[in-house]
Design an enzyme around this catalytic site. Structure first.
Site, PDB file in Angstrom:
ATOM      1  N   GLY A  46       1.968  -2.775   7.571  1.00 15.74           N
ATOM      2  CA  GLY A  46       2.096  -1.341   7.806  1.00 15.74           C
ATOM      3  C   GLY A  46       0.965  -0.774   8.652  1.00 15.74           C
ATOM      4  O   GLY A  46       0.728   0.436   8.651  1.00 15.74           O
ATOM      5  N   THR A  83       0.692  -0.436  11.917  1.00 18.16           N
ATOM      6  CA  THR A  83       1.139   0.459  12.984  1.00 18.16           C
ATOM      7  C   THR A  83       1.403   1.858  12.419  1.00 18.16           C
ATOM      8  O   THR A  83       1.022   2.868  13.018  1.00 18.16           O
ATOM      9  CB  THR A  83       2.439  -0.096  13.607  1.00 18.16           C
ATOM     10  N   SER A 114       8.107 -10.313   7.185  1.00 15.31           N
ATOM     11  CA  SER A 114       7.810  -9.530   8.382  1.00 15.31           C
ATOM     12  C   SER A 114       7.037 -10.389   9.378  1.00 15.31           C
ATOM     13  O   SER A 114       7.310 -10.370  10.580  1.00 15.31           O
ATOM     14  CB  SER A 114       7.000  -8.288   8.004  1.00 15.31           C
ATOM     15  N   HIS A 160      -8.187  -6.717  11.175  1.00 16.18           N
ATOM     16  CA  HIS A 160      -7.523  -7.584  10.198  1.00 16.18           C
ATOM     17  C   HIS A 160      -8.544  -8.461   9.463  1.00 16.18           C
ATOM     18  O   HIS A 160      -8.180  -9.365   8.729  1.00 16.18           O
ATOM     19  CB  HIS A 160      -6.502  -8.493  10.885  1.00 16.18           C
ATOM     20  N   LYS A 198      12.470  -3.390  10.563  1.00 14.11           N
ATOM     21  CA  LYS A 198      13.396  -2.848   9.579  1.00 14.11           C
ATOM     22  C   LYS A 198      12.698  -1.837   8.659  1.00 14.11           C
ATOM     23  O   LYS A 198      13.294  -0.859   8.235  1.00 14.11           O
ATOM     24  CB  LYS A 198      13.912  -4.015   8.739  1.00 14.11           C
ATOM     25  N   GLY A 199      11.469  -2.174   8.313  1.00 13.47           N
ATOM     26  CA  GLY A 199      10.678  -1.263   7.490  1.00 13.47           C
ATOM     27  C   GLY A 199      11.244  -1.034   6.104  1.00 13.47           C
ATOM     28  O   GLY A 199      11.176   0.060   5.569  1.00 13.47           O
ATOM     29  N   TYR A 237       1.996  -0.148   1.063  1.00 14.80           N
ATOM     30  CA  TYR A 237       3.141   0.178   1.918  1.00 14.80           C
ATOM     31  C   TYR A 237       4.281   0.777   1.093  1.00 14.80           C
ATOM     32  O   TYR A 237       4.881   1.780   1.466  1.00 14.80           O
ATOM     33  CB  TYR A 237       3.597  -1.106   2.621  1.00 14.80           C
TER      34      TYR A 237
HETATM   35  P1  A3P Z   1       9.315  -5.218   8.814  1.00 16.43           P
HETATM   36  O1  A3P Z   1       9.117  -6.444   9.652  1.00 16.43           O
HETATM   37  O2  A3P Z   1       9.513  -5.531   7.370  1.00 16.43           O
HETATM   38  O3  A3P Z   1      10.354  -4.316   9.336  1.00 16.43           O
HETATM   39  P2  A3P Z   1       2.251  -4.024  11.105  1.00 16.43           P
HETATM   40  O4  A3P Z   1       2.309  -2.652  11.657  1.00 16.43           O
HETATM   41  O5  A3P Z   1       1.128  -4.237  10.138  1.00 16.43           O
HETATM   42  O6  A3P Z   1       2.337  -5.058  12.162  1.00 16.43           O
HETATM   43  O7  A3P Z   1       3.549  -4.178  10.174  1.00 16.43           O
HETATM   44  C1  A3P Z   1       4.834  -4.172  10.745  1.00 16.43           C
HETATM   45  C2  A3P Z   1       5.823  -3.794   9.670  1.00 16.43           C
HETATM   46  O8  A3P Z   1       5.761  -2.383   9.445  1.00 16.43           O
HETATM   47  C3  A3P Z   1       7.251  -4.085  10.095  1.00 16.43           C
HETATM   48  O9  A3P Z   1       7.945  -4.362   8.881  1.00 16.43           O
HETATM   49  C4  A3P Z   1       7.659  -2.766  10.707  1.00 16.43           C
HETATM   50  O10 A3P Z   1       9.054  -2.569  10.775  1.00 16.43           O
HETATM   51  C5  A3P Z   1       7.009  -1.787   9.766  1.00 16.43           C
HETATM   52  N1  A3P Z   1       6.733  -0.482  10.385  1.00 16.43           N
HETATM   53  C6  A3P Z   1       6.294  -0.235  11.637  1.00 16.43           C
HETATM   54  N2  A3P Z   1       6.180   1.073  11.862  1.00 16.43           N
HETATM   55  C7  A3P Z   1       6.576   1.686  10.727  1.00 16.43           C
HETATM   56  C8  A3P Z   1       6.703   3.074  10.337  1.00 16.43           C
HETATM   57  N3  A3P Z   1       6.415   4.051  11.180  1.00 16.43           N
HETATM   58  N4  A3P Z   1       7.149   3.332   9.085  1.00 16.43           N
HETATM   59  C9  A3P Z   1       7.457   2.336   8.237  1.00 16.43           C
HETATM   60  N5  A3P Z   1       7.362   1.027   8.544  1.00 16.43           N
HETATM   61  C10 A3P Z   1       6.923   0.704   9.771  1.00 16.43           C
END
Ligand code: A3P
Length: 319
Positions: free
Chosen positions: A69, A71, A160, A130, A286-287, A219
């Site tokens: 989460g 991003t 993910s 990270h 997918k989130g 998350y």
């Molecule tokens: P999924 O692959 O389960 O969909 P990071 O940002 O740490 O790389 O994590 C990416 C994960 O956060 C992905 O999960 C992505 O879809 C989800 N994600 C990205 N932006 C998001 C947002 N604005 N709200 C909720 N989930 C989000």
């Protein structure tokens, strides 16, 4: 200084060969250094960041295991911090990817031979990492700067990461064919910026010892109640929402702007590419909470959870 840079270059070349190395889920090498499995493209930046970064009291550091989460947290924190500078309709998020507004230390700011000039940035500076808590530069731990950590259900984090790793197009490495390929290594914690349990536990313990310094978020909690978590973030950063802001719907507006659908559908996040070559779209999938059931077999899930639970036992942290 240029001396510092060439020193670092020699240091890395000399050291890499001495670090234990394993294969990441995407097939690329991981290097083990001070308890952390770094992808090859992060090691230079990690070492340089640890050696050179000087924190300011007003800094905000967003920390996470990849795919937890990050991003989302970047978009939310940027919006909370800058809410009095930009109205939601003119938010820089509309035209700039979250990873450009809040940049990673290891794979971005410190990844080049030239050290970044961060003194010029307006405060509060927001960065992301990270790295594990224990490996952060001493100045981060000693200064008044604040750390917001986000973690995620370990099974969803894995799934993910699996989808993300499959998007890497790296020369010389065979892409993953199935999710159980390389799973033995995953169970040993051999994964980008893992082990998962050490990444999470460092910040978890720090958040218990120093709740004013480290805010620990999940998350799943953000998915369940974004409003109260936005309030939590703002309060922690010392800039709580005013009653007036609450009445005006500022918190809702931020939550809408930063939602997965909103960010994913922005032109800039659909069609641009990170300097690393990764499309920005790969950060939005997918989130969903619990998506692991669609990808992991029950026995994979059970085995991995058992390992994680054992590692976390006694810490008070559960998923
Ligand atoms: P999924 O692959 O389960 O969909 P990071 O940002 O740490 O790389 O994590 C990416 C994960 O956060 C992905 O999960 C992505 O879809 C989800 N994600 C990205 N932006 C998001 C947002 N604005 N709200 C909720 N989930 C989000």
């Amino acid at each position: 200084s240029s001396n510092g840079e060439s020193e670092l270059k020699d240091e890395i070349q000399g050291l890499l060969a001495s670090f234990p190395s394993e294969r990441n889920w995407d097939g690329a090498p991981l290097y083990f250094y001070k308890g952390v499995w770094y992808p090859v493209f992060a090691i230079r930046g990690a070492l340089s960041f640890q050696k050179h970064f000087i924190a300011q009291d007003t800094d905000i550091i967003l920390a996470s295991m990849p795919k937890s989460g990050t991003t989302w947290l970047k978009a939310l924190t940027f919006s909370v911090v800058n809410r009095n500078i930009y109205s939601p309709k003119e938010s820089p998020l509309l035209a700039t990817p979250p990873h450009e507004l809040v940049r990673f230390f290891e794979i971005d700011l410190y990844s080049k031979t030239q050290l970044p000039d961060l003194k010029q940035l307006p405060s509060p500076r927001i960065f992301s990492s990270h790295s594990h808590y224990g490996t952060l530069p001493q100045s981060i731990r000693d200064s008044g700067c604040k750390i917001v950590y986000i973690c995620r259900n370990p099974l969803d984090q894995l799934v993910s990461y699996f989808h993300f790793a499959r998007k890497f197009k790296r020369e010389n490495y065979k892409p993953l064919s199935s999710i159980d390929e390389g799973f033995d290594n995953v169970c040993l914690g051999i994964l980008s910026h893992g082990p998962f349990w050490d990444n999470v536990l460092g910040y978890w313990k720090a958040s218990l010892e120093r709740p004013d310094k480290v805010l620990f978020l999940k998350y799943e909690d953000l998915k369940e109640d974004i409003i109260s978590n936005l309030k939590k973030i703002a309060e922690f950063l010392g800039i709580p929402f005013t009653e007036e802001e609450e009445k005006e719907g500022v918190i809702e507006e931020i939550s809408r702007l930063c939602s997965l659908d909103s960010l994913r559908n922005l032109e800039v996040n659909k069609n641009s590419v990170r300097p690393s070559g990764l499309p920005n779209s790969s950060f939005f999938r997918k989130g969903e909470v619990g998506d692991w059931v669609n990808h992991l077999s029950p026995s994979m899930a059970e085995n991995y959870l058992k390992i994680v639970e054992e590692k976390l036992s006694g810490s008070g942290l559960t998923f």
